[in-house]
Design an enzyme around this catalytic site. Structure first.
Site, PDB file in Angstrom:
ATOM      1  N   ILE A 172       0.833  -1.201   0.000  1.00  0.00           N
ATOM      2  CA  ILE A 172       0.000   0.000   0.000  1.00  0.00           C
ATOM      3  C   ILE A 172       0.869   1.253   0.000  1.00  0.00           C
ATOM      4  O   ILE A 172       0.638   2.189  -0.777  1.00  0.00           O
ATOM      5  CB  ILE A 172      -0.947   0.002   1.214  1.00  0.00           C
ATOM      6  CG1 ILE A 172      -1.959  -1.149   1.098  1.00  0.00           C
ATOM      7  CG2 ILE A 172      -1.678   1.337   1.338  1.00  0.00           C
ATOM      8  CD1 ILE A 172      -2.790  -1.369   2.342  1.00  0.00           C
ATOM      9  N   ARG A 202      -4.065   1.056   9.974  1.00  0.00           N
ATOM     10  CA  ARG A 202      -4.893   0.575  11.083  1.00  0.00           C
ATOM     11  C   ARG A 202      -4.924   1.651  12.171  1.00  0.00           C
ATOM     12  O   ARG A 202      -3.895   2.256  12.491  1.00  0.00           O
ATOM     13  CB  ARG A 202      -4.335  -0.739  11.649  1.00  0.00           C
ATOM     14  CG  ARG A 202      -4.583  -1.958  10.769  1.00  0.00           C
ATOM     15  CD  ARG A 202      -6.060  -2.306  10.703  1.00  0.00           C
ATOM     16  NE  ARG A 202      -6.341  -3.535   9.990  1.00  0.00           N
ATOM     17  CZ  ARG A 202      -6.624  -3.621   8.703  1.00  0.00           C
ATOM     18  NH1 ARG A 202      -6.623  -2.524   7.964  1.00  0.00           N
ATOM     19  NH2 ARG A 202      -6.904  -4.788   8.147  1.00  0.00           N
ATOM     20  N   ASP A 217      -9.051   7.307   7.577  1.00  0.00           N
ATOM     21  CA  ASP A 217      -9.959   6.246   7.128  1.00  0.00           C
ATOM     22  C   ASP A 217     -10.076   5.140   8.172  1.00  0.00           C
ATOM     23  O   ASP A 217     -10.951   4.287   8.069  1.00  0.00           O
ATOM     24  CB  ASP A 217      -9.460   5.658   5.798  1.00  0.00           C
ATOM     25  CG  ASP A 217     -10.455   4.696   5.182  1.00  0.00           C
ATOM     26  OD1 ASP A 217     -11.639   5.058   5.086  1.00  0.00           O
ATOM     27  OD2 ASP A 217     -10.051   3.571   4.804  1.00  0.00           O
ATOM     28  N   GLU A 263     -13.934   1.503  16.018  1.00  0.00           N
ATOM     29  CA  GLU A 263     -14.785   1.572  14.827  1.00  0.00           C
ATOM     30  C   GLU A 263     -16.068   0.786  15.065  1.00  0.00           C
ATOM     31  O   GLU A 263     -15.998  -0.334  15.590  1.00  0.00           O
ATOM     32  CB  GLU A 263     -14.032   1.030  13.603  1.00  0.00           C
ATOM     33  CG  GLU A 263     -12.815   1.850  13.234  1.00  0.00           C
ATOM     34  CD  GLU A 263     -12.095   1.333  11.992  1.00  0.00           C
ATOM     35  OE1 GLU A 263     -12.608   0.387  11.335  1.00  0.00           O
ATOM     36  OE2 GLU A 263     -11.016   1.861  11.666  1.00  0.00           O
ATOM     37  N   HIS A 321     -13.717   3.899   7.108  1.00  0.00           N
ATOM     38  CA  HIS A 321     -12.905   2.712   6.779  1.00  0.00           C
ATOM     39  C   HIS A 321     -13.439   2.025   5.519  1.00  0.00           C
ATOM     40  O   HIS A 321     -13.634   0.812   5.485  1.00  0.00           O
ATOM     41  CB  HIS A 321     -12.882   1.730   7.960  1.00  0.00           C
ATOM     42  CG  HIS A 321     -11.724   0.761   7.880  1.00  0.00           C
ATOM     43  ND1 HIS A 321     -11.234   0.108   8.992  1.00  0.00           N
ATOM     44  CD2 HIS A 321     -10.966   0.336   6.840  1.00  0.00           C
ATOM     45  CE1 HIS A 321     -10.224  -0.678   8.628  1.00  0.00           C
ATOM     46  NE2 HIS A 321     -10.048  -0.558   7.330  1.00  0.00           N
TER      47      HIS A 321
END
Length: 402
Positions: free
Chosen positions: A229, A314, A338, A343, A362
């Protein structure tokens, strides 16, 4: 979570018996290359933009004699998981059979005599972290575990680490989600560089007021966690003319990488140095025991004035309280987030109230097909490799968490 006495004893007895009765093909074992040849390291990991597609699927189709073993698969997934359609309902490569689907050990009790050797694990299994070690203990014939996601946090545990390291290899879906997250990163950079909130407000007010904007060309992007990523982010930023500095555990792997200018080791001092040199910082590090709280108050204290912080890895990697303080004090110009510690993000969280924060739920890798593609990678890319006795793509270390 420690390995329970009964599971541990069962696993060791079965493992000893299995090791005496069969041997693994040497071509199945994956050794992480630690040389300076970055091309060899890159080959071990899948990237949907750069990797050669369907290589061994086509080989099996044209030359069935290349098959050296059968793949007897169990799927630790919800039976109605639509994203697993390619595995649960599709045509599998020659030599592959799906034995069963379930979310707990008892769902597979009838398969004890069939010696499954491949375990596919999906996030749709609600208690995968608990069930995976139990399945490995019950089925010592399992040689390979594949996780459908890039992150391993839904399965990693001390129990899994103790069982899997000596029994099976583990792979993930790395390389499937990187391009859309890289696009999000450049959008987030532009959001602040061009002051999109001001544009939206001026449109609402019918205000033709001109103002200076910032150019991304010549700015520095710091990448915390230079895996697939992070590299995808660097690749796009490089096209924009940005300078790239990165942090990773093994800097030598990126020695000849054309998209990065400087690579630091992943220690605290190097992190603070990266924070002090970067105009934009993107955090794409996985959540592991070592990385939790990595970007802390000390890192934000070192940050370059007016920098923008982007987190798409994360949530627990970042000390959220320290981040909020840096945003409120003006140390950071803004943040695009994000992922979060909790969450869904609680409505009481102060981040909702900050005007200089861009929040997404997310979902910046959540395309309509992203999980389907992850399953297709398993079926079309890694499964044929396993059947042909070749090295598998995307090996991971459950002890490290990536």
């Amino acid at each position: 979570m420690m390995l329970s006495g009964s599971v541990s004893a069962l696993w060791r007895r079965q493992r000893m018996s299995t090791c005496l009765s069969r041997s693994f093909r040497s071509t199945t074992a994956i050794l992480i290359d630690t040389t300076d040849d970055s091309s060899k390291n890159q080959y071990k990991y899948w990237n949907r933009e750069e990797s050669k597609k369907l290589e061994f699927s086509k080989l099996l189709e044209l030359s069935p004699e290349r098959k050296v073993k059968e793949a007897r698969i169990i799927s630790l997934s919800a039976i109605d998981d639509e994203a697993n359609k390619a595995l649960h309902e599709g045509v599998l490569p020659s030599g592959a059979t799906l034995l069963g689907i379930g979310t707990s050990l008892r769902d597979f009790d009838a398969l004890r005599g069939q010696e499954p050797n491949v375990l596919f694990c999906s996030p749709s299994c609600p208690k995968a972290r608990l069930q995976l070690p139990l399945l490995l203990a019950a089925f010592p014939s399992i040689e390979w575990v594949h996780c459908r996601s890039a992150g391993l946090d839904f399965v990693v545990s001390e129990e899994l680490s103790e069982v899997i390291m000596d029994q099976a290899i583990m792979t993930n879906a790395k390389g499937q989600f990187s391009s859309t997250l890289a696009e999000y990163t450049m959008m987030a950079c532009s959001f602040f560089a061009k002051d999109l909130p001001r544009l939206m407000q001026q449109k609402k007010d019918k205000n033709w007021g001109k103002y200076d904007v910032e150019e991304l060309r010549g700015k520095t992007l710091g990448v915390v966690g230079y895996g697939d990523i992070g590299r995808a982010c660097a690749k796009l930023a490089h096209v924009y003319g940005m300078r790239i500095i990165a942090l990773r555990r093994n800097p030598h792997i990126s020695k000849n990488d054309p998209f990065v200018d400087v690579v630091y080791h992943s220690d605290k001092r190097s992190l603070n140095k990266l924070m002090s040199e970067s105009d934009y910082i993107v955090c794409s590090a996985p959540s592991t025991v070592e990385s939790r709280g990595l970007v802390n108050a000390s890192a934000f204290q070192a940050v370059k004035k007016n920098a923008v912080f982007i987190n798409l890895g994360r949530g627990p990697v970042v000390d959220e309280s320290a981040l909020i303080e840096a945003l409120k004090s003006g140390k950071l110009r803004g943040a695009a987030l994000d992922v979060f510690e909790d969450e869904p993000l609680p409505q009481t969280n102060e981040l909702w109230e900050l005007d200089n924060v861009l929040i997404s739920p997310h979902n910046m890798d959540q395309t309509a097909t992203f999980m389907h593609e992850a399953t297709e990678f398993f079926v079309n890319e890694n499964l044929p490799r396993f059947i042909c006795g070749e090295d598998l793509l995307n090996p991971v270390n459950p002890k490290l968490g990536y």
